[in-house]
Design a protein around this motif. Structure first.
Motif, short mmCIF file in Angstrom:
data_model
loop_
_atom_site.label_atom_id
_atom_site.label_comp_id
_atom_site.label_asym_id
_atom_site.label_seq_id
_atom_site.Cartn_x
_atom_site.Cartn_y
_atom_site.Cartn_z
N PHE A 39 107.28 -22.94 2.35
CA PHE A 39 108.26 -24.02 2.24
C PHE A 39 108.14 -24.63 0.86
CE2 PHE A 39 109.28 -28.62 2.98
CZ PHE A 39 110.63 -28.46 3.17
N LYS A 40 109.22 -24.62 0.12
CA LYS A 40 109.23 -25.15 -1.25
C LYS A 40 108.05 -24.61 -2.06
CE LYS A 40 109.46 -29.57 -0.48
NZ LYS A 40 109.58 -31.01 -0.78
N GLY A 41 107.79 -23.32 -1.89
CA GLY A 41 106.77 -22.68 -2.73
C GLY A 41 105.35 -22.75 -2.20
N ALA A 42 105.12 -23.49 -1.10
CA ALA A 42 103.74 -23.60 -0.59
C ALA A 42 103.65 -22.93 0.77
CB ALA A 42 103.36 -25.07 -0.48
N ASP A 43 102.56 -22.20 0.99
CA ASP A 43 102.36 -21.57 2.30
C ASP A 43 101.88 -22.63 3.28
OD1 ASP A 43 101.89 -20.02 4.47
OD2 ASP A 43 100.56 -18.60 3.47
N ILE A 44 102.68 -22.89 4.31
CA ILE A 44 102.34 -23.95 5.25
C ILE A 44 101.90 -23.40 6.60
CG2 ILE A 44 103.86 -25.65 4.18
CD1 ILE A 44 105.83 -25.08 6.54
N ALA A 45 101.75 -22.08 6.72
CA ALA A 45 101.36 -21.49 8.01
C ALA A 45 100.01 -22.04 8.44
CB ALA A 45 101.32 -19.98 7.91
N GLY A 46 99.94 -22.59 9.65
CA GLY A 46 98.67 -23.09 10.18
C GLY A 46 98.32 -24.50 9.73
N LEU A 47 99.16 -25.09 8.87
CA LEU A 47 98.93 -26.46 8.44
C LEU A 47 99.24 -27.42 9.60
CD1 LEU A 47 98.11 -27.02 5.51
CD2 LEU A 47 100.45 -27.73 5.04
N ASN A 48 98.52 -28.55 9.67
CA ASN A 48 98.80 -29.53 10.73
C ASN A 48 100.20 -30.12 10.59
OD1 ASN A 48 96.59 -29.57 12.40
ND2 ASN A 48 95.41 -30.84 10.99
N SER A 49 100.78 -30.47 11.72
CA SER A 49 102.18 -30.92 11.69
C SER A 49 102.38 -32.17 10.85
CB SER A 49 102.68 -31.13 13.11
OG SER A 49 101.85 -32.05 13.77
N HIS A 50 101.36 -33.08 10.83
CA HIS A 50 101.61 -34.29 10.04
C HIS A 50 101.65 -33.98 8.55
CE1 HIS A 50 97.31 -34.88 8.86
NE2 HIS A 50 97.08 -34.35 10.04
N LYS A 51 100.97 -32.89 8.16
CA LYS A 51 101.04 -32.50 6.74
C LYS A 51 102.37 -31.80 6.45
CE LYS A 51 96.12 -32.26 5.95
NZ LYS A 51 94.98 -31.45 6.40
N VAL A 52 102.79 -30.97 7.41
CA VAL A 52 104.08 -30.28 7.24
C VAL A 52 105.20 -31.31 7.13
CG1 VAL A 52 105.73 -28.74 8.36
CG2 VAL A 52 103.29 -28.22 8.46
N CYS A 53 105.18 -32.29 8.01
CA CYS A 53 106.18 -33.36 8.00
C CYS A 53 106.22 -34.05 6.65
CB CYS A 53 105.82 -34.40 9.05
SG CYS A 53 106.92 -34.41 10.43
N ASN A 54 105.04 -34.30 6.12
CA ASN A 54 104.96 -35.04 4.86
C ASN A 54 105.47 -34.24 3.68
OD1 ASN A 54 104.27 -37.48 3.60
ND2 ASN A 54 102.48 -36.48 2.71
N LEU A 55 105.62 -32.91 3.85
CA LEU A 55 106.20 -32.10 2.78
C LEU A 55 107.72 -32.16 2.81
CD1 LEU A 55 103.88 -28.97 2.99
CD2 LEU A 55 103.96 -30.65 1.15
N GLY A 56 108.29 -32.74 3.87
CA GLY A 56 109.74 -32.86 3.94
C GLY A 56 110.37 -31.89 4.92
N LEU A 57 109.57 -31.43 5.87
CA LEU A 57 110.11 -30.53 6.89
C LEU A 57 110.09 -31.27 8.23
CD1 LEU A 57 109.12 -26.77 7.03
CD2 LEU A 57 110.10 -28.00 8.95
N GLY A 58 111.25 -31.71 8.65
CA GLY A 58 111.33 -32.52 9.86
C GLY A 58 111.74 -31.71 11.07
N GLN A 59 111.61 -32.34 12.24
CA GLN A 59 111.87 -31.63 13.47
C GLN A 59 112.51 -32.58 14.49
OE1 GLN A 59 109.27 -29.45 16.93
NE2 GLN A 59 108.19 -30.59 15.41
N VAL A 60 113.60 -32.14 15.11
CA VAL A 60 114.14 -32.87 16.25
C VAL A 60 113.87 -32.00 17.46
CG1 VAL A 60 116.19 -33.87 17.33
CG2 VAL A 60 115.91 -33.99 14.85
N ALA A 61 112.84 -32.39 18.23
CA ALA A 61 112.34 -31.51 19.26
C ALA A 61 113.28 -31.43 20.46
CB ALA A 61 110.95 -31.95 19.71
N GLU A 62 113.09 -30.39 21.23
CA GLU A 62 113.90 -30.17 22.42
C GLU A 62 113.71 -31.33 23.41
OE1 GLU A 62 112.95 -26.49 24.22
OE2 GLU A 62 114.38 -26.73 25.85
#
Lengths: 333, 234
Positions: free
Chosen positions: B60-83
Motif C-alpha cells: 500500500f503506497k509503496g510499503a508492504d503491510i502484510a501482517g501489520l496490525n490493523s491500527h497501523k494499517v489504518c494509520n497509513l490511510g487504509l480504512g475499512q467499513v466492516a460488514e
C-alpha cells in the motif's frame, strides 16, 4: 442556581454538590458508628470506581480484584513495618506491584487471546494463587496475619497514615472523590472513547484503527493501581492484613457488587451501589442481632435476592433508573 | 496505490485465499464479487490487517503491510467499513465519530473532520446526541461510513455496504460511495448486489473458492456470460 427548572446537567451538579457537602459535614453531625458506615460506603464507592473502569468502560470482567487490593496492602505495610518506609512512598510501590501483576494477567490474556469468561477465570486464578502464596509466606506473617504497630507516639503522623477516625473518614472521602474525578476525566478522554468502543464491539474498534491491546492494558493498569491504593488504605486503617480475608474471592465480589447494583459503566453507579449495599448489610446484621439469630450467610442470601430483584427491575442498574426518575440526566452516561 | 501479490490465507488447515493478486489505482472503484464463502470478507480483512496471511505481499503506497496490525494499517490511510455496520450501539453518534478519528494521522483534525462529516451527512447532525443503536439501518450505515472517513483514509474497503437495507436505502448508500469516489476517495467494494457493484466499479475481480478467476472492466464483466449466469441469474 435554582435546582428545579434547570437542565439535567445542572441538576446533576447541584445534587452532587449537596451530596458532597453532606459528606463533608457528616463527622460533625452523626455519631461514630454511622460515620464508620459512611466510611465503608466511601471505600466501597472508590473500589467500585476502580473496578468499573475495567469492566464498565473497557468490558473486561475481573473477578479477582482482591489481588490488587492485597498486593497494595501488603506492599505498603511491609515497607512500613520491615523497612520504616512510610505509606506516602509505599503507595507508589503498591501501585507498581499491582500494575506489574495486572501486566502478567493482561499479557497472558491478550497474547494468547484468552477472552470473555476465560479472562475472568484467569483473574480468579491469580487472586487465589496470591492468597495461597501469602498464606504460606512466613516473613509476612503467613496465614496468622500481618500486623501494623499501633503506637501512641505515632499518632498524628498523617503522612504515615497514623490518625484517628476523622482523619480516615476524610481520607476515604478524598479517595472516593478522587476516584469519581479520575473516572469522569477518563470517560471523556480519547482513551475513554476507545474503551467504550472496545466494550461495545472490540472487532469494530480494531477495524477503525483503535489499538485494542494497548487500550486494554491501560484500563488494566489504571484499575489495578487504583485498587492497590485502596489496599494501602485498608492496611493502615485496619492495622492488620490476613491473606484469607484480603485476597478472598468474597472480597472481589464485594468490590463488584456495588457497581453492578448501581449501574455498570456509569459514573455514579459505583457510588450509588455502595451507598445502598453497605448500609443494607449493616442493617441486616443489626436486625439479625436484634432477633437473636445467629445465621451466618444470611447477608449473602439477602444480597442474592436483592441482586435478582435489581436485575429483574432495573437491569442497567439503580443509578440510570434513579437519574431518570429525578431527571438528573437526559440520557444514560 | 494498492497491490496484492500471491496472497495465501488459512483458517487453521482450511485455505481461504490462494494466490490472490489484484491491484487498485488511485481514484478507482474496484469491485470484488463472488458467492458466499468465496473469500471476499477474508480478503478485505487480510488487507485491513485484521487477519494475518500465510504468505504473499500487500503493498500500500509503496510499503508492504502484510501482517501489520490493523491500527497501523489504518494509520497509513487504509480504512475499512466492516460488514454489518458495527456501530457502537450505546455510544452516541458523536462519540462513534470521535472514535473513528482517533488514529494519529487524523487525531489533530478531529473537530474539522467532524464538521466535514456533518456537512456530508446532514442526517447525522440531528442525531448527534442520540445513541447510535437508535438509528435506522440506513443511518447506521451512513454513520459507519462517516466514522471511517473521520480517520482520513485514502483508500476505503467497503464490505457489503448495502446488506440488510431497504432497496431505496441501499441505492442511497451506493450513491454516496460513488460521490465520495468523485471527491477523490479510492474504493474497494464487496457487494452482494453484483449488478449494482459492477455498474459503479471501473474494474472488478471475480473470486471463486478463494482464488481470482476473472477480472476486467466492470461493465465488460456485466456482459460476461459466466458472470451473468453465476451471479446475475440470467
Amino acid at each position: 442556581m435554582s435546582a428545579s427548572p434547570a437542565s439535567p446537567g445542572a441538576r446533576q451538579t447541584v445534587a452532587l454538590a449537596l451530596f458532597g457537602l453532606a459528606l463533608v459535614a457528616a463527622p460533625f453531625v452523626v455519631d461514630r458508628y454511622i460515620l464508620s458506615i459512611i466510611l465503608l460506603c466511601l471505600i466501597g464507592a472508590y473500589l467500585g470506581q476502580a473496578w468499573n473502569i475495567l469492566m464498565g468502560f473497557c468490558g473486561l470482567l475481573s473477578l479477582g480484584h482482591a489481588l490488587y487490593l492485597g498486593l497494595g496492602a501488603y506492599g505498603a505495610a511491609a515497607l512500613y513495618v520491615k523497612f520504616g518506609i512510610g505509606p506516602w512512598l509505599g503507595v507508589f510501590v503498591a501501585m507498581a506491584l499491582a500494575v506489574a501483576a495486572s501486566f502478567v494477567i493482561g499479557w497472558l490474556g491478550f497474547r494468547f487471546r484468552i477472552e470473555g469468561v476465560y479472562f475472568s477465570l484467569l483473574t480468579i486464578a491469580f487472586a487465589e494463587s496470591a492468597r495461597i502464596g501469602f498464606d504460606n509466606w512466613a516473613w509476612l506473617g503467613g496465614a496468622a496475619g500481618f500486623f501494623l504497630p499501633v503506637r501512641a507516639e505515632d499518632f498524628g503522623q498523617y503522612w504515615n497514615l497514623r490518625g484517628g477516625p476523622f482523619f480516615f473518614y476524610y481520607l476515604a472521602l478524598a479517595l472516593a472523590a478522587g476516584g469519581l474525578f479520575v473516572s469522569a476525566r477518563l470517560r471523556a478522554s480519547k482513551l475513554g472513547h476507545a474503551w467504550l468502543a472496545i466494550r461495545e464491539d472490540a472487532q469494530a474498534a480494531r477495524a477503525l484503527g483503535v489499538n485494542v491491546t494497548r487500550a486494554r492494558f491501560m484500563a488494566l493498569f489504571v484499575s489495578a493501581a487504583m485498587t492497590a491504593v485502596g489496599g494501602v488504605y485498608l492496611a493502615f486503617w485496619g492495622n492488620n492484613i490476613f491473606p484469607g480475608q484480603i485476597f478472598d474471592m468474597a472480597h472481589s465480589i464485594d468490590i463488584m457488587l456495588g457497581p453492578i447494583v448501581g449501574g455498570v459503566g456509569t459514573l455514579f453507579g459505583p457510588i450509588v451501589g455502595s451507598f445502598l449495599l453497605v448500609p443494607l448489610g449493616e442493617a441486616l446484621i443489626e436486625a439479625l442481632r436484634a432477633l437473636g439469630l445467629n445465621a451466618p450467610g444470611a447477608k449473602a442470601l439477602v444480597y442474592g435476592f436483592l441482586l435478582m430483584g435489581i436485575i429483574a427491575a432495573a437491569p442497567s442498574g439503580v443509578w440510570p433508573w434513579l437519574a431518570r426518575r429525578l431527571r438528573l440526566q437526559d440520557r444514560e452516561q | 496505490m494498492l497491490t496484492v501479490e500471491n496472497l495465501d490465507l488459512y483458517y487453521g488447515d482450511a485455505q481461504a485465499l490462494s494466490q490472490v493478486a489484484l491491484s487498485v489505482q488511485q481514484g478507482e472503484i474496484v469491485a470484488i464479487v463472488g458467492a458466499n464463502g468465496a473469500g471476499k470478507t477474508s480478503l478485505i480483512r487480510a488487507i485491513a490487517g485484521m487477519l494475518k496471511p500465510a504468505s504473499g505481499r500487500i503493498v500500500f503506497k509503496g510499503a508492504d503491510i502484510a501482517g501489520l496490525n490493523s491500527h497501523k494499517v489504518c494509520n497509513l490511510g487504509l480504512g475499512q467499513v466492516a460488514e454489518g455496520r458495527q456501530v457502537f450501539p450505546s455510544l452516541t453518534v458523536s462519540e462513534n465519530l470521535l472514535v473513528g478519528g482517533m488514529t494519529p494521522r487524523a487525531r489533530a483534525r478531529r473537530a474539522q473532520n467532524l464538521e466535514r462529516m456533518l456537512a456530508l451527512f446532514p442526517r447525522l447532525q440531528e442525531r448527534l446526541a442520540q445513541p447510535a443503536g437508535t438509528l435506522s439501518g440506513g443511518e447506521q450505515q451512513m454513520l459507519a461510513i462517516a466514522r471511517c472517513l473521520m480517520g482520513e483514509p485514502e483508500l476505503v474497503l467497503f464490505d457489503e455496504p448495502s446488506l440488510g437495507l431497504s432497496p431505496a436505502m441501499a441505492h442511497g448508500v451506493l450513491d454516496t460511495i460513488v460521490d465520495l469516489n468523485r471527491q477523490g476517495l479510492t474504493c474497494i467494494i464487496v457487494e452482494q448486489n453484483v449488478a449494482a457493484s459492477l455498474e459503479m466499479a471501473g474494474r472488478a475481480y471475480v473470486l471463486e473458492n478463494g482464488a481470482i478467476t476473472l477480472s476486467g472492466a466492470g461493465r465488460a464483466l456485466l456482459q460476461d456470460d459466466r458472470v451473468r449466469q453465476a451471479y446475475l441469474g440470467m
